[in-house]
Design an enzyme around this catalytic site. Structure first.
Site, PDB file in Angstrom:
ATOM      1  N   ASP A   1       0.947  -1.369   0.413  1.00  0.00           N
ATOM      2  CA  ASP A   1      -0.142   0.010   0.250  1.00  0.00           C
ATOM      3  C   ASP A   1       0.785   1.302   0.129  1.00  0.00           C
ATOM      4  O   ASP A   1       2.351   0.881   0.765  1.00  0.00           O
ATOM      5  CB  ASP A   1      -1.341  -0.489   1.609  1.00  0.00           C
ATOM      6  CG  ASP A   1      -1.819   1.223   1.211  1.00  0.00           C
ATOM      7  OD1 ASP A   1      -2.386   1.915   0.294  1.00  0.00           O
ATOM      8  OD2 ASP A   1      -0.878   1.740   2.536  1.00  0.00           O
TER       9      ASP A   1
ATOM     10  N   ASP B   1       0.054   5.480   0.500  1.00  0.00           N
ATOM     11  CA  ASP B   1      -1.017   6.347   1.782  1.00  0.00           C
ATOM     12  C   ASP B   1      -0.725   5.576   3.195  1.00  0.00           C
ATOM     13  O   ASP B   1      -0.824   4.809   3.433  1.00  0.00           O
ATOM     14  CB  ASP B   1      -1.718   6.817   1.480  1.00  0.00           C
ATOM     15  CG  ASP B   1      -2.366   7.438   0.394  1.00  0.00           C
ATOM     16  OD1 ASP B   1      -1.213   7.127  -0.480  1.00  0.00           O
ATOM     17  OD2 ASP B   1      -3.344   7.879   0.074  1.00  0.00           O
TER      18      ASP B   1
ATOM     19  N   ASP C   1      -9.743  24.566  -2.566  1.00  0.00           N
ATOM     20  CA  ASP C   1     -10.251  22.315  -2.465  1.00  0.00           C
ATOM     21  C   ASP C   1      -9.047  22.012  -2.504  1.00  0.00           C
ATOM     22  O   ASP C   1      -9.095  20.331  -1.523  1.00  0.00           O
ATOM     23  CB  ASP C   1     -10.110  22.519  -4.515  1.00  0.00           C
ATOM     24  CG  ASP C   1     -10.856  22.825  -4.855  1.00  0.00           C
ATOM     25  OD1 ASP C   1     -12.283  23.464  -4.743  1.00  0.00           O
ATOM     26  OD2 ASP C   1     -10.334  23.526  -6.444  1.00  0.00           O
TER      27      ASP C   1
ATOM     28  N   THR D   1      -2.850   1.339  -4.585  1.00  0.00           N
ATOM     29  CA  THR D   1      -2.625   2.237  -4.301  1.00  0.00           C
ATOM     30  C   THR D   1      -4.275   2.634  -5.136  1.00  0.00           C
ATOM     31  O   THR D   1      -4.341   2.665  -6.004  1.00  0.00           O
ATOM     32  CB  THR D   1      -2.029   3.374  -4.446  1.00  0.00           C
ATOM     33  OG1 THR D   1      -2.804   4.473  -3.630  1.00  0.00           O
ATOM     34  CG2 THR D   1      -1.329   3.550  -5.420  1.00  0.00           C
TER      35      THR D   1
ATOM     36  N   LYS E   1      -8.487  -3.687  -5.002  1.00  0.00           N
ATOM     37  CA  LYS E   1      -7.306  -4.367  -4.977  1.00  0.00           C
ATOM     38  C   LYS E   1      -6.900  -5.492  -4.539  1.00  0.00           C
ATOM     39  O   LYS E   1      -6.042  -5.824  -4.801  1.00  0.00           O
ATOM     40  CB  LYS E   1      -6.760  -3.041  -2.829  1.00  0.00           C
ATOM     41  CG  LYS E   1      -6.464  -1.793  -3.654  1.00  0.00           C
ATOM     42  CD  LYS E   1      -5.442  -1.711  -2.118  1.00  0.00           C
ATOM     43  CE  LYS E   1      -5.439   0.531  -1.966  1.00  0.00           C
ATOM     44  NZ  LYS E   1      -4.977   0.709  -0.642  1.00  0.00           N
TER      45      LYS E   1
ATOM     46  N   ASP F   1      -1.461  -0.124   5.720  1.00  0.00           N
ATOM     47  CA  ASP F   1      -1.733   0.304   7.497  1.00  0.00           C
ATOM     48  C   ASP F   1      -2.719   0.121   7.843  1.00  0.00           C
ATOM     49  O   ASP F   1      -3.067   0.551   8.759  1.00  0.00           O
ATOM     50  CB  ASP F   1      -1.095   2.465   7.316  1.00  0.00           C
ATOM     51  CG  ASP F   1      -2.156   2.896   6.043  1.00  0.00           C
ATOM     52  OD1 ASP F   1      -2.313   3.688   7.334  1.00  0.00           O
ATOM     53  OD2 ASP F   1      -2.366   2.411   5.051  1.00  0.00           O
TER      54      ASP F   1
END
Length: 338
Positions: free
Chosen positions: A91, A93, A119, A198, A243, A266
């Site tokens: 992964d 992030d 934004d 991801t 995923k 995580d």
């Protein structure tokens, strides 16, 4: 190299009561409509997740082949992995990259005046909510997806990749977790493939993989025609079940034995992917994943400093970092306007 074409290839749509066969590249929308109508078939969400995973594997392998071709066709055989049936899936992030890669890319785009500072703050705030609660808000995901698709619609895929290269060097390169990078290198040194997995757009994820010297990346696939984004996704954002399906699909294409593979994440949302492989490792885990890892005997590695700081301070730092980047961009614009 193996044939990457989707023509006349049989695949499967995973559902609650088993798998349904599908012919990739042949009237997919009609097939999905038929499958989704079956009372024993997968839900609409599962269909989108399966399609996202299939598209991600296709895109990842196509980009990988392009990288090999660019490096020189003769190098492909000499650089083939020694361990042909094992791989590692990471992964991104908070696993490979400190914070959210999409926020980092957004900071770089805001600095280049591609969209409004408000934004950027909105994106950062949604990431903070996700990190604090550990749960994905469907409303946040929908609005975020719509904004992202509106941004890329009509732009070239090459432009997005080029921006990704610049922003990686400026922001993300310094945010790679050394401990996770070392784990990836361990698999590379063992002659195994190493893939990122991801929700970040596959073009941007590929930039990270390339810079780190990894095999490639599985990411969200945005539809494109003649090199321009249409503003639509293929399937859905790559997360959760998507995923897992992407990893399973890539493993089939590459002849990998999933029992010999390793996955790192995580987030509790990645339990479907972690459950696919023989070895699952929780990296900097959220509280729910930590609990699952303890119950299932998965290894846990935490590269953050201090447990409380990891649970509370990191999300706050993400927000402040993103907001700080936005403020800097605003001040730059004001100075330029004088």
């Amino acid at each position: 190299m193996p044939e990457r074409s989707k023509e006349a290839r049989t695949g499967f749509i995973a559902g609650r009561f088993g798998e349904f066969p599908a012919r990739w590249g042949q009237g997919l929308s009609d097939q999905f409509t038929r499958i989704a109508r079956s009372p024993f078939g997968p839900s609409e969400e599962e269909v989108r997740a399966n399609l996202a995973g299939e598209a991600s594997a296709d895109a990842a392998l196509a980009l990988h082949d392009a990288e090999l071709a660019e490096a020189g066709g003769g190098q492909a055989d000499s650089e083939a992995p020694r361990d042909l049936t094992a791989a590692a899936f990471f992964d991104v992030d908070n696993t490979m990259v400190q914070g959210a890669s999409i926020v980092h890319f957004a900071r770089g785009l805001a600095a280049r005046k591609y969209f409004k500072t408000s934004d950027l703050v909105d994106i950062a705030w949604k990431q903070v909510k996700f990190r604090v609660t550990g749960k994905e808000n469907k409303g946040d995901m929908t609005s975020g997806k719509e904004k992202a698709l509106a941004f890329i619609a009509g732009r070239s895929t090459a432009e997005l990749a080029a921006l990704g290269e610049e922003i990686y060097d400026e922001i993300i390169a310094d945010k790679i977790w050394p401990g996770t990078r070392a784990l990836a290198q361990m698999h590379l040194d063992a002659g195994q493939q190493v893939w990122l997995v991801t929700a970040t757009p596959v073009e941007l994820a590929q930039v990270i993989a390339k810079r780190l010297g990894l095999t490639g990346a599985l990411g969200t696939v945005a539809e494109s025609e003649d090199g321009l984004f249409t503003g639509r996704l293929v399937g859905d954002i790559l997360h959760g079940l998507g995923k897992a399906h992407a990893v399973r699909t890539l493993a089939i294409r590459e002849g990998l034995n999933l029992k010999r593979c390793t996955a790192y994440s995580d987030s509790h949302n990645d339990v479907p992917m972690l459950s696919l492989v023989g070895t699952a490792v929780a990296i900097n885990p959220d509280s729910d994943l930590r609990e699952v890892a303890k119950n299932r005997g998965w290894e846990i590695r935490d590269f953050r400093t201090g447990r409380k700081a990891a649970k509370i301070g990191v999300p706050t730092a993400l927000a402040l970092g993103a907001a700080g980047g936005a403020a800097a961009a605003v001040l730059t614009r004001k100075r330029d306007a004088r």
